[in-house]
Design an enzyme around this catalytic site. Structure first.
Site, PDB file in Angstrom:
ATOM      1  N   GLU A   1      -6.810  -1.440  14.394  1.00  0.00           N
ATOM      2  CA  GLU A   1      -6.907  -2.041  13.054  1.00  0.00           C
ATOM      3  C   GLU A   1      -7.744  -3.312  13.108  1.00  0.00           C
ATOM      4  O   GLU A   1      -7.736  -4.021  14.118  1.00  0.00           O
ATOM      5  CB  GLU A   1      -5.513  -2.412  12.549  1.00  0.00           C
ATOM      6  CG  GLU A   1      -4.935  -1.471  11.522  1.00  0.00           C
ATOM      7  CD  GLU A   1      -5.642  -1.482  10.174  1.00  0.00           C
ATOM      8  OE1 GLU A   1      -6.813  -1.886  10.079  1.00  0.00           O
ATOM      9  OE2 GLU A   1      -5.004  -1.083   9.194  1.00  0.00           O
ATOM     10  N   ASP A   2      -8.420  -3.610  12.023  1.00  0.00           N
ATOM     11  CA  ASP A   2      -9.152  -4.870  11.956  1.00  0.00           C
ATOM     12  C   ASP A   2      -8.218  -6.037  11.664  1.00  0.00           C
ATOM     13  O   ASP A   2      -8.342  -7.100  12.256  1.00  0.00           O
ATOM     14  CB  ASP A   2     -10.283  -4.801  10.907  1.00  0.00           C
ATOM     15  CG  ASP A   2      -9.805  -4.263   9.576  1.00  0.00           C
ATOM     16  OD1 ASP A   2      -8.756  -3.585   9.538  1.00  0.00           O
ATOM     17  OD2 ASP A   2     -10.476  -4.511   8.554  1.00  0.00           O
TER      18      ASP A   2
ATOM     19  N   ASP B   1      -1.956  -7.827   7.572  1.00  0.00           N
ATOM     20  CA  ASP B   1      -1.692  -8.788   6.511  1.00  0.00           C
ATOM     21  C   ASP B   1      -0.184  -8.729   6.195  1.00  0.00           C
ATOM     22  O   ASP B   1       0.614  -9.340   6.897  1.00  0.00           O
ATOM     23  CB  ASP B   1      -2.584  -8.384   5.329  1.00  0.00           C
ATOM     24  CG  ASP B   1      -2.680  -9.435   4.249  1.00  0.00           C
ATOM     25  OD1 ASP B   1      -2.003 -10.465   4.359  1.00  0.00           O
ATOM     26  OD2 ASP B   1      -3.421  -9.228   3.289  1.00  0.00           O
TER      27      ASP B   1
ATOM     28  N   PHE C   1      -9.130 -15.701   3.174  1.00  0.00           N
ATOM     29  CA  PHE C   1      -9.779 -14.423   2.864  1.00  0.00           C
ATOM     30  C   PHE C   1     -10.975 -14.297   3.791  1.00  0.00           C
ATOM     31  O   PHE C   1     -11.925 -15.076   3.697  1.00  0.00           O
ATOM     32  CB  PHE C   1     -10.206 -14.359   1.400  1.00  0.00           C
ATOM     33  CG  PHE C   1     -10.590 -12.958   0.989  1.00  0.00           C
ATOM     34  CD1 PHE C   1      -9.636 -12.094   0.469  1.00  0.00           C
ATOM     35  CD2 PHE C   1     -11.886 -12.494   1.172  1.00  0.00           C
ATOM     36  CE1 PHE C   1      -9.967 -10.790   0.126  1.00  0.00           C
ATOM     37  CE2 PHE C   1     -12.231 -11.190   0.833  1.00  0.00           C
ATOM     38  CZ  PHE C   1     -11.269 -10.337   0.311  1.00  0.00           C
TER      39      PHE C   1
ATOM     40  N   ARG D   1     -19.406  -6.231   5.411  1.00  0.00           N
ATOM     41  CA  ARG D   1     -18.816  -5.563   6.577  1.00  0.00           C
ATOM     42  C   ARG D   1     -19.737  -5.655   7.803  1.00  0.00           C
ATOM     43  O   ARG D   1     -19.292  -5.601   8.942  1.00  0.00           O
ATOM     44  CB  ARG D   1     -18.553  -4.079   6.289  1.00  0.00           C
ATOM     45  CG  ARG D   1     -17.446  -3.805   5.292  1.00  0.00           C
ATOM     46  CD  ARG D   1     -17.048  -2.339   5.349  1.00  0.00           C
ATOM     47  NE  ARG D   1     -16.330  -1.872   4.181  1.00  0.00           N
ATOM     48  CZ  ARG D   1     -15.010  -1.881   4.049  1.00  0.00           C
ATOM     49  NH1 ARG D   1     -14.249  -2.380   4.993  1.00  0.00           N
ATOM     50  NH2 ARG D   1     -14.440  -1.412   2.956  1.00  0.00           N
TER      51      ARG D   1
HETATM   52  C1  PRP Z   1      -6.985  -3.581   5.105  1.00  0.00           C
HETATM   53  C2  PRP Z   1      -6.885  -3.520   6.625  1.00  0.00           C
HETATM   54  C3  PRP Z   1      -5.582  -2.829   6.852  1.00  0.00           C
HETATM   55  C4  PRP Z   1      -4.732  -3.273   5.683  1.00  0.00           C
HETATM   56  C5  PRP Z   1      -3.837  -4.379   6.109  1.00  0.00           C
HETATM   57  O1  PRP Z   1      -7.543  -2.391   4.644  1.00  0.00           O
HETATM   58  O2  PRP Z   1      -7.965  -2.818   7.201  1.00  0.00           O
HETATM   59  O3  PRP Z   1      -5.714  -1.422   6.878  1.00  0.00           O
HETATM   60  O4  PRP Z   1      -5.638  -3.742   4.665  1.00  0.00           O
HETATM   61  O5  PRP Z   1      -3.049  -4.813   5.054  1.00  0.00           O
HETATM   62  P1  PRP Z   1      -1.460  -4.818   5.071  1.00  0.00           P
HETATM   63  O6  PRP Z   1      -1.014  -5.356   6.417  1.00  0.00           O
HETATM   64  O7  PRP Z   1      -1.111  -5.748   3.938  1.00  0.00           O
HETATM   65  O8  PRP Z   1      -0.957  -3.427   4.834  1.00  0.00           O
HETATM   66  P2  PRP Z   1      -8.098  -2.199   3.157  1.00  0.00           P
HETATM   67  O9  PRP Z   1      -7.015  -1.626   2.300  1.00  0.00           O
HETATM   68  O10 PRP Z   1      -8.719  -3.476   2.701  1.00  0.00           O
HETATM   69  O11 PRP Z   1      -9.192  -1.050   3.313  1.00  0.00           O
HETATM   70  P3  PRP Z   1     -10.561  -1.036   4.164  1.00  0.00           P
HETATM   71  O12 PRP Z   1     -10.171  -1.085   5.626  1.00  0.00           O
HETATM   72  O13 PRP Z   1     -11.198   0.250   3.793  1.00  0.00           O
HETATM   73  O14 PRP Z   1     -11.391  -2.240   3.770  1.00  0.00           O
END
Ligand code: PRP
Length: 168
Positions: free
Chosen positions: A93-94, A97, A146, A159
């Site tokens: 995961e990146d 949150d 952010f 990105r």
């Molecule tokens: C982001 C990130 C995780 C998630 C984390 O994805 O890559 O998958 O949010 O958030 P959380 O801990 O509150 O669940 P996003 O929904 O922005 O999609 P993306 O990776 O396609 O940008």
């Protein structure tokens, strides 16, 4: 936009994470599972720094509104193509949150009976957690900014930036 982590800092950390994971799984093969879209750049760099055999697959989860927060269940818009039974799985995961995505995804993938399941996240915002979730490998713990770059977006922009920036 303000630089938070330079390309060099990120690359050093990715190398260290790959080294640690390669050491922990020495003699084994692992399956990296990238969570699209954000993780694709981190996963590409991590995979190339690994010193043990890796296979790769990806999932994409339904986003806010139709996704986990509203339904309480993991909804895949793209599921894995690889059966997990008997595999050493590392979810990539990146960012973590609230923790909701990874908590539910981990539970869902564990039900498929992998040999082991670990999570690596490049960034972690512990201050934003809504559910109890800890990754096994974390690159940087950051404050509640952010952030964009290195896979992370704002309305699909940024990105491709090599560093990680705070968007003001
Ligand atoms: C982001 C990130 C995780 C998630 C984390 O994805 O890559 O998958 O949010 O958030 P959380 O801990 O509150 O669940 P996003 O929904 O922005 O999609 P993306 O990776 O396609 O940008």
């Amino acid at each position: 936009m303000k630089l938070l982590l330079s390309e060099k800092e990120v690359q050093k950390k990715v190398e260290a994470l790959a080294g640690k994971i390669s050491q922990d799984f020495l003699g084994k093969e692992i399956l990296l599972v990238g969570v699209l879209k954000g993780a694709f750049i981190f996963m590409a760099d991590l995979a190339r720094q690994m010193t043990i055999p890796v296979k790769m697959d990806f999932v994409r989860l339904a986003s806010y509104g139709t996704g986990i927060r509203s339904s309480g269940k993991v909804k895949f818009t793209k599921d894995l193509e690889t059966p997990l039974r008997g595999q050493n799985v590392i979810v990539v995961e990146d960012i973590i949150d609230t923790g909701i995505t990874l908590k539910h995804l981990s539970q869902c993938l564990k039900a498929r009976r992998p040999r082991s399941l670990k999570v690596v996240a490049l960034l972690d915002k512990p201050g934003r957690r809504e559910v109890n979730f800890h990754a096994d490998y974390v690159g940087f713990r950051i404050d509640d900014h952010f952030v964009v770059g290195y896979g992370l977006d704002c309305a699909e922009e940024y990105r491709n930036l090599r560093g990680i920036y705070v968007l003001k």
